[in-house]
Design a protein around this motif. Structure first.
Motif, short mmCIF file in Angstrom:
data_model
loop_
_atom_site.label_atom_id
_atom_site.label_comp_id
_atom_site.label_asym_id
_atom_site.label_seq_id
_atom_site.Cartn_x
_atom_site.Cartn_y
_atom_site.Cartn_z
N ARG A 23 -3.80 3.22 6.94
CA ARG A 23 -3.14 2.49 8.12
C ARG A 23 -2.16 1.56 7.50
N THR A 24 -1.99 1.11 6.43
CA THR A 24 -1.19 0.36 5.91
C THR A 24 0.24 1.04 5.17
N THR A 25 -0.05 2.26 4.71
CA THR A 25 0.58 2.78 4.15
C THR A 25 1.24 4.34 4.60
N LEU A 46 3.95 9.05 -1.69
CA LEU A 46 2.68 8.77 -0.89
C LEU A 46 1.79 8.88 -1.98
N GLN A 47 1.70 10.18 -2.61
CA GLN A 47 0.61 10.44 -3.72
C GLN A 47 0.59 9.50 -4.67
N ALA A 48 1.47 9.04 -5.18
CA ALA A 48 1.77 7.81 -6.06
C ALA A 48 1.02 6.66 -5.64
N ALA A 49 1.35 6.27 -4.32
CA ALA A 49 0.65 5.18 -3.80
C ALA A 49 -0.82 5.43 -3.78
N ALA A 50 -1.41 6.67 -3.54
CA ALA A 50 -2.72 6.94 -3.13
C ALA A 50 -3.23 6.88 -4.58
N ARG A 51 -2.69 7.20 -5.53
CA ARG A 51 -3.17 7.09 -6.99
C ARG A 51 -3.45 5.58 -7.41
N GLU A 52 -2.34 4.88 -7.22
CA GLU A 52 -2.42 3.45 -7.30
C GLU A 52 -3.52 2.74 -6.53
N ALA A 53 -3.98 3.14 -5.23
CA ALA A 53 -4.93 2.61 -4.36
C ALA A 53 -6.12 3.18 -4.79
N GLY A 54 -6.29 3.98 -5.76
CA GLY A 54 -7.53 4.63 -6.22
C GLY A 54 -8.28 5.44 -5.14
N ALA A 90 -1.00 12.86 1.52
CA ALA A 90 -1.18 11.44 0.44
C ALA A 90 -2.19 11.60 -0.60
N LEU A 91 -3.31 12.08 -0.14
CA LEU A 91 -4.63 12.00 -1.01
C LEU A 91 -4.59 13.27 -1.93
N ASN A 92 -3.96 14.29 -1.61
CA ASN A 92 -3.86 15.51 -2.16
C ASN A 92 -5.08 16.31 -1.61
N ILE A 93 -5.60 16.18 -0.28
CA ILE A 93 -6.56 17.03 0.12
C ILE A 93 -6.22 17.88 1.20
#
Length: 397
Positions: A23-25, A46-54, A90-93
């Motif tokens: 929702r936020t990113t 986006l994927q870097a942000a998802a990695r940072e968010a865990g 973004a989540l690589n799924i």
């Protein structure tokens, strides 16, 4: 059988964080691109942000940076990721990389894992899965496989044409299904091969224009002509390709269902928010009986689809084939998601068909799922065949 629909608290928390991240990113990027796949730099961002968010690559093993979720654990997380068309990316799924990660973890050699799986799970490269062929080749009927792989000095030569190779544009490698014994129409006789995109015998063709545009890398035609590969390119065992395909296809059908269920929820949320505020004929739209029926039917379809997905996931997690349960879940969910998005668009009236909300884009994206991963009619045939077979077996006792 004890039925417990609750998830482990760690999974519930991961789903919550995924929902917040989407929702936020992710949704702001989705809105900026009208739901269409963004350029490569934004994919990586986006994927870097998802990695940072865990929340990155949750289905992969912890050794690959993931959470090692089983099928039931994936359901709520993938659904939250699917709340945006770009959430899975973004989540690589997203397909096909998600299914290829699953397959490579299960089937690849250690050398193949290091060469293909590790960079794929990390989001450093993308992949594709080349199985479907133009008519009269393999499609709904995999036995029609016509692409061939024959032994040559030092390895194999692949020849044939594929199409609807999702993600083919820019993929670093392809997992290719080719016939190693028999002829088109014969059962079995297929083998999976790993082919690098820079192989001169693998030629990327045109982008096939389709309704959907959110899957990264498009749907492409690919030609294999005198494509030479070594013995180390065989994925799994020779002539066992269809068996390995089931390792990938059953779970991949369900993860598609999970992701599209997220879009159905998003469409319903848009519709309910509009109906609760929109005034028409002297009252709010949500107070009118016909509108209430559509809202209720959406909730029923969403809940029923979620239940069928979880049942099929549970069967797979128990190590069972679950072909019947997967076909039921896939058929129902593909059609239910379409109904939910269609009703949501209808509730929004003229706004629904405008570009002011993404409901029109959602409708275009979800419609092909009734064909991709097996048309509804093929799954119904399979369900009926299994049902009749079960009856005959019971009568023969």
């Amino acid at each position: 059988m004890t039925v417990d629909l609750t998830h482990d608290p760690a999974i519930t928390e991961l789903a919550r964080r995924t929902a917040e991240f989407v929702r936020t990113t992710v949704i702001p990027v989705e809105n900026a691109h009208d739901g269409v796949a963004p350029p490569e730099p934004e994919r990586r961002a986006l994927q870097a942000a998802a990695r940072e968010a865990g929340v990155f690559v949750p289905h992969a093993s912890p050794e690959l940076g993931g959470h090692g979720l089983d099928m039931c654990g994936r359901a709520p997380v993938f659904e939250e990721a699917g709340y945006s068309l770009l959430g899975p990316l973004a989540l690589n799924i997203a397909a096909p990389d998600e299914g290829n990660v699953h397959l490579l973890e299960r089937v690849a050699t250690e050398e193949q894992k290091g060469r293909y799986l590790v960079p794929l799970a990390a989001g450093e490269v993308r992949s594709c899965f080349a199985m479907t062929e133009p008519a009269p080749g393999a499609g709904s009927d995999p036995d029609a496989l016509s692409t061939t792989a024959v032994r040559v000095d030092g390895g194999w030569r692949i020849d044939g044409r594929k199409w609807f190779v999702t993600g083919g544009d820019g993929a670093a490698f392809a997992i290719v299904m080719a016939r190693t014994t028999g002829a088109p129409g014969d059962r079995g006789g297929a083998t999976m091969f790993l082919v690098d995109a820079d192989n001169p015998g693998m030629k990327i063709g045109r982008h096939i224009p389709t309704l959907d545009e959110s899957l990264y890398g498009g749907h492409l035609e690919v030609e294999f002509s005198d494509c030479r590969i070594g013995d180390d390119a065989v994925l799994g065992e020779v002539d066992e390709g269809y068996r390995y395909a089931q390792v990938r296809l059953g779970p991949a059908r369900l993860t598609h269902c999970m992701r599209w269920l997220g879009i159905a929820r998003r469409a319903q949320d848009i519709a309910v928010a509009w109906a609760a505020e929109r005034r028409v004929f002297g009252s709010r739209l949500a107070d009118l009986g016909m509108a209430q029926a559509m809202i209720a039917d959406n909730e029923i379809d969403i809940a029923a689809a979620r239940g069928l997905i979880l049942r099929a996931c549970w069967e797979l997690d128990q190590g069972r084939p679950a072909g019947m349960e997967v076909s039921i879940a896939k058929t129902f969910t593909a059609e239910a998601v379409w109904r939910v998005v269609d009703r949501s668009l209808q509730l929004n009236g003229g706004r629904g068909v405008s570009g002011d909300v993404l409901l029109g884009r959602f409708l275009r994206e979800v419609r092909p799922f009734r064909i991709y991963d097996g048309p509804s009619e093929t799954h119904r045939w399979s369900i009926a065949k299994r049902t009749v077979g079960r009856y005959r077996a019971e009568q023969a006792r």
